[in-house]
Design a protein around this motif. Structure first.
Motif, short mmCIF file in Angstrom:
data_model
loop_
_atom_site.label_atom_id
_atom_site.label_comp_id
_atom_site.label_asym_id
_atom_site.label_seq_id
_atom_site.Cartn_x
_atom_site.Cartn_y
_atom_site.Cartn_z
N ASP A 111 0.84 -1.21 0.00
CA ASP A 111 0.00 0.00 0.00
C ASP A 111 0.87 1.25 0.00
O ASP A 111 0.63 2.20 -0.76
CB ASP A 111 -0.91 0.01 1.23
N SER A 112 1.87 1.25 0.87
CA SER A 112 2.75 2.41 1.01
C SER A 112 3.49 2.69 -0.30
O SER A 112 3.57 3.84 -0.75
CB SER A 112 3.76 2.15 2.14
N CYS A 113 4.02 1.65 -0.93
CA CYS A 113 4.76 1.82 -2.19
C CYS A 113 3.84 2.28 -3.31
O CYS A 113 4.22 3.12 -4.14
CB CYS A 113 5.45 0.52 -2.57
N LEU A 114 2.62 1.74 -3.35
CA LEU A 114 1.67 2.14 -4.39
C LEU A 114 1.27 3.61 -4.23
O LEU A 114 1.09 4.33 -5.22
CB LEU A 114 0.43 1.25 -4.36
N LEU A 115 1.14 4.08 -3.01
CA LEU A 115 0.84 5.49 -2.78
C LEU A 115 1.98 6.37 -3.28
O LEU A 115 1.74 7.46 -3.82
CB LEU A 115 0.58 5.74 -1.29
N ALA A 116 3.22 5.90 -3.11
CA ALA A 116 4.37 6.64 -3.63
C ALA A 116 4.36 6.66 -5.15
O ALA A 116 4.65 7.69 -5.78
CB ALA A 116 5.67 6.02 -3.11
N VAL A 117 4.02 5.53 -5.77
CA VAL A 117 3.95 5.45 -7.23
C VAL A 117 2.86 6.38 -7.75
O VAL A 117 3.04 7.07 -8.77
CB VAL A 117 3.69 4.00 -7.67
N MET A 118 1.74 6.44 -7.06
CA MET A 118 0.65 7.32 -7.48
C MET A 118 1.05 8.79 -7.35
O MET A 118 0.64 9.64 -8.16
CB MET A 118 -0.61 7.03 -6.66
N ALA A 119 1.84 9.12 -6.34
CA ALA A 119 2.34 10.50 -6.20
C ALA A 119 3.29 10.83 -7.35
O ALA A 119 3.26 11.95 -7.88
CB ALA A 119 3.05 10.65 -4.85
N TYR A 120 4.13 9.87 -7.73
CA TYR A 120 5.03 10.08 -8.87
C TYR A 120 4.24 10.29 -10.15
O TYR A 120 4.59 11.15 -10.98
CB TYR A 120 5.96 8.87 -9.02
N ASP A 121 3.16 9.55 -10.31
CA ASP A 121 2.30 9.71 -11.48
C ASP A 121 1.73 11.12 -11.54
O ASP A 121 1.71 11.76 -12.60
CB ASP A 121 1.17 8.69 -11.42
N ARG A 122 1.26 11.65 -10.42
CA ARG A 122 0.72 13.01 -10.38
C ARG A 122 1.82 14.05 -10.63
O ARG A 122 1.59 15.08 -11.27
CB ARG A 122 0.07 13.29 -9.02
N VAL A 208 9.82 4.99 5.47
CA VAL A 208 10.08 6.42 5.27
C VAL A 208 10.39 6.73 3.81
O VAL A 208 10.03 7.80 3.32
CB VAL A 208 11.23 6.88 6.19
N THR A 209 11.07 5.82 3.10
CA THR A 209 11.45 6.10 1.72
C THR A 209 10.25 6.42 0.83
O THR A 209 10.26 7.44 0.12
CB THR A 209 12.25 4.93 1.12
N PRO A 210 9.18 5.61 0.82
CA PRO A 210 8.00 6.00 0.03
C PRO A 210 7.42 7.34 0.47
O PRO A 210 6.98 8.14 -0.37
CB PRO A 210 7.01 4.86 0.28
N PHE A 211 7.41 7.59 1.77
CA PHE A 211 6.88 8.86 2.27
C PHE A 211 7.71 10.04 1.77
O PHE A 211 7.16 11.09 1.40
CB PHE A 211 6.84 8.85 3.79
N LEU A 212 9.03 9.89 1.74
CA LEU A 212 9.90 10.95 1.22
C LEU A 212 9.66 11.16 -0.26
O LEU A 212 9.69 12.31 -0.74
CB LEU A 212 11.37 10.62 1.49
N CYS A 213 9.43 10.08 -1.00
CA CYS A 213 9.11 10.20 -2.43
C CYS A 213 7.81 10.98 -2.63
O CYS A 213 7.71 11.83 -3.53
CB CYS A 213 9.00 8.82 -3.07
N ILE A 214 6.83 10.69 -1.79
CA ILE A 214 5.56 11.40 -1.87
C ILE A 214 5.76 12.88 -1.54
O ILE A 214 5.25 13.77 -2.23
CB ILE A 214 4.53 10.77 -0.91
N THR A 215 6.53 13.15 -0.49
CA THR A 215 6.78 14.53 -0.08
C THR A 215 7.49 15.30 -1.17
O THR A 215 7.10 16.44 -1.51
CB THR A 215 7.61 14.56 1.22
#
Length: 314
Positions: A111-122, A208-215
């Motif tokens: 879930d966490s990684c997919l949220l990061a991928v979705m942030a990258y998409d946006r 934390v890594t996915p969260f930093l990608c999202i940030t």
């Protein structure tokens, strides 16, 4: 199973759950049964709407469909066991407990990684719209999903193997409603230094890594949006991110509260935060995305056959 018997004299654990009072068990059973059914129904509808509507065959909805599927699996790993505990035995076998913990961490981090991928998409859609189709091609989308689904399983396997090296020889009572890593480590009567170090270093990294990608993605999105001269253009850009930001805040706010603290400080008070990221966020995701997204609303209407009848040609 031989390995399990060698490393532990405890054959089963007792999950105390959310309440020990008998009068609370049936109301809790009904509450979580409703939440589970709503979660399954909502996420299945999201998946079917995306698959059935060609207008939703875009990278953003491709990732959302996998997020919904992961939420179904994640919730199914936890809630059915809770429902059984509410009405009957509160015990779970040693092997069953480790299995549940494995899938909780594997699916939760997916879930966490997919949220990061979705942030990258946006980020790509807003900051580099002219190359969006090229960058977010089908192969890259499949690769991002494959990485998001595979890496968490290695992470979960590491913690499961390390936990299996511990000895449980005293209490077998888990002060939680699921087999979580922190309560299990607290029960061990063997040294847990290695486990705690791995949790702090590797566990923090995978979280934390996915969260930093999202940030980072949203900082870049904010900078790009602020450069848009018109207010309507800014609103349109932000509207594509609102649902995702809501889900990220709900998921990471609760998960950081539970896991970014020493194992020894884990208490019963963390139950509510655990429920938020394990059950509540999976249930609310379909509502958050469908209520704030016009395209997905239209896709759900088509799926449910609620399109407005068109006027007959004269």
């Amino acid at each position: 199973m031989e390995r399990l018997n060698q490393t532990s004299s405890v054959s089963e654990f007792i999950l105390l759950g959310l309440s020990s009072r008998p009068e609370d068990q049936k109301p809790l059973f009904i509450l979580f049964l409703i939440m589970y059914l709503v979660t399954i129904t909502g996420n299945v509808l999201i998946i079917l709407a995306i698959r059935s509507d060609p207008q939703l065959h875009t990278p953003m909805y491709f990732f959302l469909s996998f997020l919904s599927f992961t939420d179904i699996c994640f919730t199914t790993t936890i809630v059915p066991r809770m429902l059984v505990n509410f009405l009957s035995h509160k015990t779970i076998s040693y092997a069953g407990c480790l299995t549940q913990m494995y899938f909780i961490y594997a699916l939760g981090n997916t879930d966490s990684c997919l949220l990061a991928v979705m942030a990258y998409d946006r980020y790509v859609a807003i900051c580099d719209p002219f190359h969006y189709v090229t960058i977010m091609g089908h192969r890259r989308c499949v690769l991002l999903v494959a990485i998001s689904c595979s890496l968490p399983h290695f992470h979960s396997l590491l913690h499961t193997v390390l936990l299996n090296q511990l000895t449980f020889c005293d209490s077998n009572i888990i002060h939680s409603f699921l087999c979580d890593l922190s309560p299990l480590i607290k029960l061990s009567c063997s040294p847990t230094f290695v486990n705690e170090i791995v949790i702090l270093i590797e566990g923090s990294f995978i979280l934390v890594t996915p969260f930093l990608c999202i940030t980072f993605s949203y900082i870049q999105i904010l900078i790009a949006v602020l450069k848009i001269p018109s207010a309507s253009g800014k609103r349109k850009a932000f509207s594509t991110c609102g649902s995702h930001l809501t889900v990220v805040t709900l998921f990471y706010g609760s998960i950081f509260y539970v896991y970014l603290q020493p194992v020894s400080t884990y208490t019963v008070r963390d139950h509510m935060a655990t429920i938020v990221y394990t059950v509540l966020s999976s249930m609310l995701n379909p509502f958050i995305y469908s209520l704030r997204n016009k395209d997905l609303k239209q896709g759900l209407r088509k799926l449910l056959g609620r399109r407005k009848p068109q006027a007959a040609p004269s």
